[in-house]
Design an enzyme around this catalytic site. Sequence first.
Site, PDB file in Angstrom:
ATOM      1  N   SER A 229       4.834 -13.630  -0.643  1.00 31.11           N
ATOM      2  CA  SER A 229       4.047 -13.950  -1.838  1.00 31.11           C
ATOM      3  C   SER A 229       4.786 -14.918  -2.754  1.00 31.11           C
ATOM      4  O   SER A 229       4.164 -15.739  -3.422  1.00 31.11           O
ATOM      5  CB  SER A 229       3.646 -12.686  -2.584  1.00 31.11           C
ATOM      6  OG  SER A 229       4.776 -11.944  -2.957  1.00 31.11           O
TER       7      SER A 229
ATOM      8  N   ASP B 189      13.899  -7.427  -6.526  1.00 33.47           N
ATOM      9  CA  ASP B 189      13.736  -6.365  -5.539  1.00 33.47           C
ATOM     10  C   ASP B 189      15.053  -5.617  -5.403  1.00 33.47           C
ATOM     11  O   ASP B 189      16.133  -6.193  -5.583  1.00 33.47           O
ATOM     12  CB  ASP B 189      13.341  -6.955  -4.178  1.00 33.47           C
ATOM     13  CG  ASP B 189      12.675  -5.927  -3.283  1.00 33.47           C
ATOM     14  OD1 ASP B 189      11.460  -6.070  -3.034  1.00 33.47           O
ATOM     15  OD2 ASP B 189      13.347  -4.995  -2.827  1.00 33.47           O
TER      16      ASP B 189
ATOM     17  N   GLN C 206      13.569  -2.247 -10.409  1.00 34.09           N
ATOM     18  CA  GLN C 206      12.525  -2.740 -11.294  1.00 34.09           C
ATOM     19  C   GLN C 206      12.623  -2.178 -12.709  1.00 34.09           C
ATOM     20  O   GLN C 206      11.977  -2.696 -13.617  1.00 34.09           O
ATOM     21  CB  GLN C 206      11.145  -2.439 -10.716  1.00 34.09           C
ATOM     22  CG  GLN C 206      10.703  -0.986 -10.845  1.00 34.09           C
ATOM     23  CD  GLN C 206       9.290  -0.797 -10.374  1.00 34.09           C
ATOM     24  OE1 GLN C 206       9.083  -0.438  -9.235  1.00 34.09           O
ATOM     25  NE2 GLN C 206       8.316  -1.028 -11.219  1.00 34.09           N
TER      26      GLN C 206
ATOM     27  N   HIS D 126       5.718   1.417  -6.634  1.00 37.08           N
ATOM     28  CA  HIS D 126       4.448   2.154  -6.694  1.00 37.08           C
ATOM     29  C   HIS D 126       4.667   3.600  -7.114  1.00 37.08           C
ATOM     30  O   HIS D 126       3.895   4.486  -6.758  1.00 37.08           O
ATOM     31  CB  HIS D 126       3.681   2.084  -5.372  1.00 37.08           C
ATOM     32  CG  HIS D 126       3.469   0.687  -4.889  1.00 37.08           C
ATOM     33  ND1 HIS D 126       3.014  -0.320  -5.696  1.00 37.08           N
ATOM     34  CD2 HIS D 126       3.660   0.127  -3.676  1.00 37.08           C
ATOM     35  CE1 HIS D 126       2.932  -1.440  -5.002  1.00 37.08           C
ATOM     36  NE2 HIS D 126       3.325  -1.188  -3.776  1.00 37.08           N
TER      37      HIS D 126
ATOM     38  N   ASP E 227      -1.670  -1.773  -6.412  1.00 40.16           N
ATOM     39  CA  ASP E 227      -1.622  -0.588  -5.555  1.00 40.16           C
ATOM     40  C   ASP E 227      -1.450   0.722  -6.305  1.00 40.16           C
ATOM     41  O   ASP E 227      -0.759   1.620  -5.843  1.00 40.16           O
ATOM     42  CB  ASP E 227      -0.513  -0.745  -4.500  1.00 40.16           C
ATOM     43  CG  ASP E 227      -0.645  -2.052  -3.719  1.00 40.16           C
ATOM     44  OD1 ASP E 227      -1.791  -2.448  -3.433  1.00 40.16           O
ATOM     45  OD2 ASP E 227       0.385  -2.669  -3.414  1.00 40.16           O
TER      46      ASP E 227
END
Length: 197
Positions: A44, A61, A82, A108, A135
């Site tokens: 992405s 990340d 994060q 998530h 998500d």
Amino acid sequence: DRHYAAGDHTRKPLSYLLEYERILADLRDRDARILELGVSSGASLLMWKDYLRNGIVVGLDIDAMPRKIAGQDRIHFIRASQDDPAALDQAATIAGGPFDLIIDDASHLGYLTKRSFLHLFPKLLKPGGTYAIEDFCTGFLPEYPDGSQWVEPPAFDTARDTRKFESHQFGMVGVVKQLIDHMARELITGQSSYLAI
């Protein structure tokens, strides 16, 4: 997206891409800044770079930088969690200012998502910018540490005196519902929120 993805598990759904195209259309030739939390294969990040001809793309990340983004101009990578405030601030410094679009496609998990949001949204998102939480349906998945099995909402709670409608509150779903509660603050209390959602 198919051109960039390393495999089907890294592809963004078409509905996401159409919405991102709508959001980014006016920024295509500008010096836009994107932060993506969670980069997986890096597909992405390459897509954002190609779509935003003059944009700066920062990926964060917890895992090592994917090889496919190494040495790419206008793509920057930070290896961190994060919810690391120093790393999130570093991302904005690298980008040269606040972000037009922040995408949370990382853990998530509700508590990490909320920590990132509470740091980034009021401080590092441009006014009028977009903060996307991808998500959030993981709250319905029992294989996630803070997820739980989806249960049909009750149909019998439609009596005239019903005040509380039971629903799913786990993980990312619960965080999104809290944001809706937060949006009501000014209406209910008369006090402006520090989160201008």
